[in-house]
Design an enzyme around this catalytic site. Structure first.
Site, PDB file in Angstrom:
ATOM      1  N   ARG A 170       0.295  43.104  43.172  1.00 35.68           N
ATOM      2  CA  ARG A 170      -0.215  41.829  42.676  1.00 35.68           C
ATOM      3  C   ARG A 170      -0.890  41.996  41.325  1.00 35.68           C
ATOM      4  NH1 ARG A 170      -0.852  39.036  47.903  1.00 35.68           N
ATOM      5  NH2 ARG A 170      -1.724  36.966  47.693  1.00 35.68           N
ATOM      6  N   ARG A 212      -5.077  28.896  57.907  1.00 35.98           N
ATOM      7  CA  ARG A 212      -5.735  30.053  57.300  1.00 35.98           C
ATOM      8  C   ARG A 212      -6.969  29.598  56.525  1.00 35.98           C
ATOM      9  NH1 ARG A 212      -1.525  33.831  54.135  1.00 35.98           N
ATOM     10  NH2 ARG A 212      -3.255  33.850  52.676  1.00 35.98           N
ATOM     11  N   ARG A 251       0.553  24.267  55.937  1.00 36.27           N
ATOM     12  CA  ARG A 251       0.888  25.588  56.472  1.00 36.27           C
ATOM     13  C   ARG A 251       0.079  25.908  57.733  1.00 36.27           C
ATOM     14  NH1 ARG A 251       1.502  31.076  53.002  1.00 36.27           N
ATOM     15  NH2 ARG A 251      -0.738  31.019  52.619  1.00 36.27           N
ATOM     16  N   LYS A 307       7.359  33.404  50.287  1.00 41.94           N
ATOM     17  CA  LYS A 307       7.659  34.843  50.306  1.00 41.94           C
ATOM     18  C   LYS A 307       7.722  35.378  51.734  1.00 41.94           C
ATOM     19  CE  LYS A 307       4.027  36.176  47.903  1.00 41.94           C
ATOM     20  NZ  LYS A 307       3.318  34.914  47.653  1.00 41.94           N
ATOM     21  N   ARG A 349      -6.657  30.616  43.977  1.00 39.42           N
ATOM     22  CA  ARG A 349      -5.624  31.645  44.194  1.00 39.42           C
ATOM     23  C   ARG A 349      -4.486  31.475  43.196  1.00 39.42           C
ATOM     24  NH1 ARG A 349      -4.188  30.934  50.213  1.00 39.42           N
ATOM     25  NH2 ARG A 349      -2.874  32.759  49.928  1.00 39.42           N
TER      26      ARG A 349
HETATM   27  P1  AMP Z   1      -1.528  36.816  51.164  1.00 40.86           P
HETATM   28  O1  AMP Z   1      -1.393  36.696  52.640  1.00 40.86           O
HETATM   29  O2  AMP Z   1      -0.510  37.736  50.557  1.00 40.86           O
HETATM   30  O3  AMP Z   1      -1.584  35.478  50.461  1.00 40.86           O
HETATM   31  O4  AMP Z   1      -2.954  37.520  50.890  1.00 40.86           O
HETATM   32  C1  AMP Z   1      -4.170  36.910  51.303  1.00 40.86           C
HETATM   33  C2  AMP Z   1      -5.332  37.502  50.518  1.00 40.86           C
HETATM   34  O5  AMP Z   1      -5.393  38.916  50.753  1.00 40.86           O
HETATM   35  C3  AMP Z   1      -5.232  37.365  49.002  1.00 40.86           C
HETATM   36  O6  AMP Z   1      -5.704  36.125  48.535  1.00 40.86           O
HETATM   37  C4  AMP Z   1      -6.096  38.529  48.543  1.00 40.86           C
HETATM   38  O7  AMP Z   1      -7.470  38.240  48.693  1.00 40.86           O
HETATM   39  C5  AMP Z   1      -5.747  39.607  49.563  1.00 40.86           C
HETATM   40  N1  AMP Z   1      -4.587  40.427  49.140  1.00 40.86           N
HETATM   41  C6  AMP Z   1      -3.374  40.547  49.774  1.00 40.86           C
HETATM   42  N2  AMP Z   1      -2.561  41.377  49.117  1.00 40.86           N
HETATM   43  C7  AMP Z   1      -3.241  41.792  48.027  1.00 40.86           C
HETATM   44  C8  AMP Z   1      -2.935  42.644  46.929  1.00 40.86           C
HETATM   45  N3  AMP Z   1      -1.733  43.257  46.828  1.00 40.86           N
HETATM   46  N4  AMP Z   1      -3.881  42.839  45.992  1.00 40.86           N
HETATM   47  C9  AMP Z   1      -5.100  42.261  46.089  1.00 40.86           C
HETATM   48  N5  AMP Z   1      -5.456  41.429  47.072  1.00 40.86           N
HETATM   49  C10 AMP Z   1      -4.544  41.194  48.044  1.00 40.86           C
END
Ligand code: AMP
Length: 209
Positions: A88, A156, A123, A13, A167
């Site tokens: 999400r 990360r 990654r 994404k 996740r």
């Molecule tokens: P990402 O970089 O989008 O994979 O987000 C990393 C982490 O941030 C996720 O595993 C969640 O813990 C938190 N996070 C990011 N966006 C959201 C969202 N829209 N709703 C809830 N948690 C989020």
């Protein structure tokens, strides 16, 4: 153009959003990037979010709805944007809908769980600007160094295999129902994320046409 990029963690994404953002001249809004910046800066939002993020859990809806509402009100969002990693949950999608946002398309990048686990182990993310790389499919020009800003490439903390499985479980339970939500509103387009990067970009562009 207001777009949402849906898909499991590691589906591509962020990479695809960066490419499409440049082409369309609209910003990508990533709540993950915003939260990581808040954690790094030690803000109250960051401190609240950190434990959820480290465990691979979702940050509570009210936190996300607050930060995304504020961000979408900024002037660079006037012409449109790509949402990467938000909404999400159904509650987040409903909050966006209630605030009057209408999306043109919702692109769901489809990649199977096993492919995701494999991908995530390679990654790398720039500690300075957040640009993402992959040791095999998108290596930086110089190993361990960001092409964009020269920052150090890191793994990360939530990309460990156990956390990735958590996740993915969260994705299937909380986020995948959004596909039906947006399909009902005739906005959903499914695109295979399990093809080369350029082929996936082309497929997204076709889905946006
Ligand atoms: P990402 O970089 O989008 O994979 O987000 C990393 C982490 O941030 C996720 O595993 C969640 O813990 C938190 N996070 C990011 N966006 C959201 C969202 N829209 N709703 C809830 N948690 C989020």
């Amino acid at each position: 153009m207001k777009l949402i990029f849906l898909g499991p963690p590691g589906a591509g994404k962020g990479t695809q959003a960066a490419i499409i953002s440049k082409k369309l001249g609209i910003p990508t809004i990533s709540t993950g990037d915003m939260l990581r910046a808040a954690v790094k800066a030690g803000t109250p939002t960051g401190m609240k979010a950190k434990t959820f993020m480290d465990a691979g859990k979702l940050v509570p809806d009210e936190v996300i709805i607050g930060i995304i509402g504020e961000r979408l009100g900024e002037s660079d969002c006037a012409k449109g944007y790509i949402l990467d990693g938000v909404p999400r949950t159904i509650a987040q999608a409903e909050a966006l809908e209630h605030s009057g946002v209408e999306f043109d398309r919702v692109i769901s990048l489809e990649v199977g769980d096993e492919a995701i686990v494999k991908r995530m182990s390679g990654r790398r993310v720039c500690a300075k600007c957040g640009a993402t790389y992959h040791v095999e499919s998108k290596p930086p020009k110089k190993s361990g160094i960001c092409d964009e800003c020269g920052g150090e490439l890191t793994i990360r903390s939530d990309d460990k295999a156990e956390t990735v499985r958590d996740r993915l479980a969260v994705y299937h339970k909380e986020t995948e129902p959004l596909k039906a939500f947006y399909a009902q509103r005739l906005k959903l387009r499914e695109v295979s994320g399990d093809q080369g990067m350029d082929a996936a970009t082309k497929a997204i562009e076709e889905a946006l046409a």
